[in-house]
Design an enzyme around this catalytic site. Sequence first.
Site, mmCIF file in Angstrom:
data_model
loop_
_atom_site.group_PDB
_atom_site.id
_atom_site.type_symbol
_atom_site.label_atom_id
_atom_site.label_comp_id
_atom_site.label_asym_id
_atom_site.label_seq_id
_atom_site.Cartn_x
_atom_site.Cartn_y
_atom_site.Cartn_z
ATOM 1 N N LYS A 1 0.829 -1.077 -0.076
ATOM 2 C CA LYS A 1 -0.296 -0.040 0.115
ATOM 3 C C LYS A 1 0.949 1.124 0.069
ATOM 4 O O LYS A 1 1.429 1.569 1.006
ATOM 5 C CB LYS A 1 -0.876 -0.017 1.309
ATOM 6 N N TRP B 1 -2.974 0.800 -3.586
ATOM 7 C CA TRP B 1 -2.618 -0.311 -3.691
ATOM 8 C C TRP B 1 -1.775 -0.831 -4.867
ATOM 9 O O TRP B 1 -2.368 -0.563 -6.209
ATOM 10 C CB TRP B 1 -3.873 -1.164 -3.311
#
Length: 534
Positions: free
Chosen positions: A434, A439
Amino acid sequence: MMDCQLTLPTILRRAESLFAKKEIISRLPDKSIHRYTYRDFAARTKKLAVALQQLGIAEGDRVATLSWNHYQHLEAYFAVPCIGAVVHPLNLRFSPDELRFVVNHAEDKILIVDQVLLPLFEKFKSSVSVSRVIVIPQTDEPIPEGYLNYEDVLAAGDESEFQPFEGDENTAAFMCYTSGTTGKPKGLLYSHRSIMLHAISLMLTCAGVGITERDVALPIVPMFHAGAWGLPYNCAFTGATQVFPGPYLDAESLLELFESEKVTFTGGVPTVLMSILNKLDADPQHYKLYLRTMALGGSAMPRFLVKSFDERYGIQVLHTWGMTEMSPLGTTAVITSDLENASKEDQYDHATRQGFPVPFVELRGRNELGLIPWDGSAVGELEVRGPWVAASYYGDADPGEKFTPDGWLQTGDIVSISEDGCIEIKDRSKDVIKSGGEWISSVALENALMGHPSVLEAAVISIPDDKWMERPFAYVVPREGKVVSADELREFLAGTFAKFWLPEGFAFIDAIPRTSVGKFLKSALRDRYHRENG
Ligand code: AMP
């Protein structure tokens, strides 16, 4: 309808009566080739079953095996459950300490061990309490004192006394332990019923891997890893010829067997298939192959693999996804009717996804907002259920957060699901990167890197970052004789990915560390990064 219990003696009877003349072929540790028929196999299996009862094995008892893939291992695969006991193949790549743990945890009563693996057994022998050790003779050395000789044990069994197990189909038949990268291995019990239903799923051309009587199947995947993906039971059920590679899992040995036994179907993890491709590419005319399908599972499919095998050798690499907890088959990336006329490139793109659930398996994804929509872009943890999906772990293993309150297995795999139900694994939940709240898929980066002509293997991990919290970092193994730089790779990736996805750094290493079943061991790479970078 009749209340027929789905139990393994049904497969044994079918193999014996319908496929009596079909062959089972094994490469033994001394490299010789052993061949016999399903008729011989059934007779010896029944003798072993009776002999094990004479040695005190009763319903519910565990019989462990420490063996490579070969015919005697197959005999144990059937003889033990066909008398209502539980066969427990041990992962011979576990450390002696892990082996000690699983043998004690499973309370294995008898161990059947390859003679060539006795040195491994000796390392944990003193800390386990199996009552008998049966050694499969494989060398000119005598069987050491205190151990039983497998062939003598088998010879003492009277086939006519064989009483097949006729109990409840939900009885445990098979046991194995997960090969996780952290914590203690966790035990799973497969039932007669779950094995039988799973075996049928492997027969389905439409959605399973489609093995038929005409196939010659060679499981590269070890019999200690999720039951060699259920192939031994499936092949005996369908009557497919079985070929076992023994301890020889290098590309040359496998290719020799593919050729000499006219193998049509095989299954293994990407690293093995990659080594086969490299060997073939080194001399494309050398082997005459009959392979139609290579099932790939255990880790994500590098796109170049499916493309190279198809374009250069006309072999389909079928992407499958599963887990030890699911016996293991969950999904297959079959080409559906709407993709049939798509371009090859589109088909390869599809093949790199993990595919559609096989019949009986249901799936869904969940993130912090709840169940994710099937739109191909929302991501969440994959949850599954079905008749061959574990409902719990054996014994006292802490189930942790593995099961939802309504009984679905939480896989730990982060996926998106397309409108038509095709899953694409983006990461393991513990490997997710992340970066600045966004992401990044380590799997996608690895896949792209492994498509570079100078890269043999690549693994991407998450590293801490003051500004972005986490950033991707790539470990790369160059191909033999090739040199490649970080700048070159960054530029290569920049064509495909957003700038913030590009790895923060690259390190060039000799090999990616692996788990006991040949997957990238990213925890070791994370440790290495922290050791080397403070
Ligand atoms: P195991 O229990 O050792 O078979 O490991 C199961 C795990 O392997 C899954 O939860 C996935 O993380 C991974 N895995 C298996 N097949 C695939 C695949 N085709 N693509 C990506 N990951 C996979």
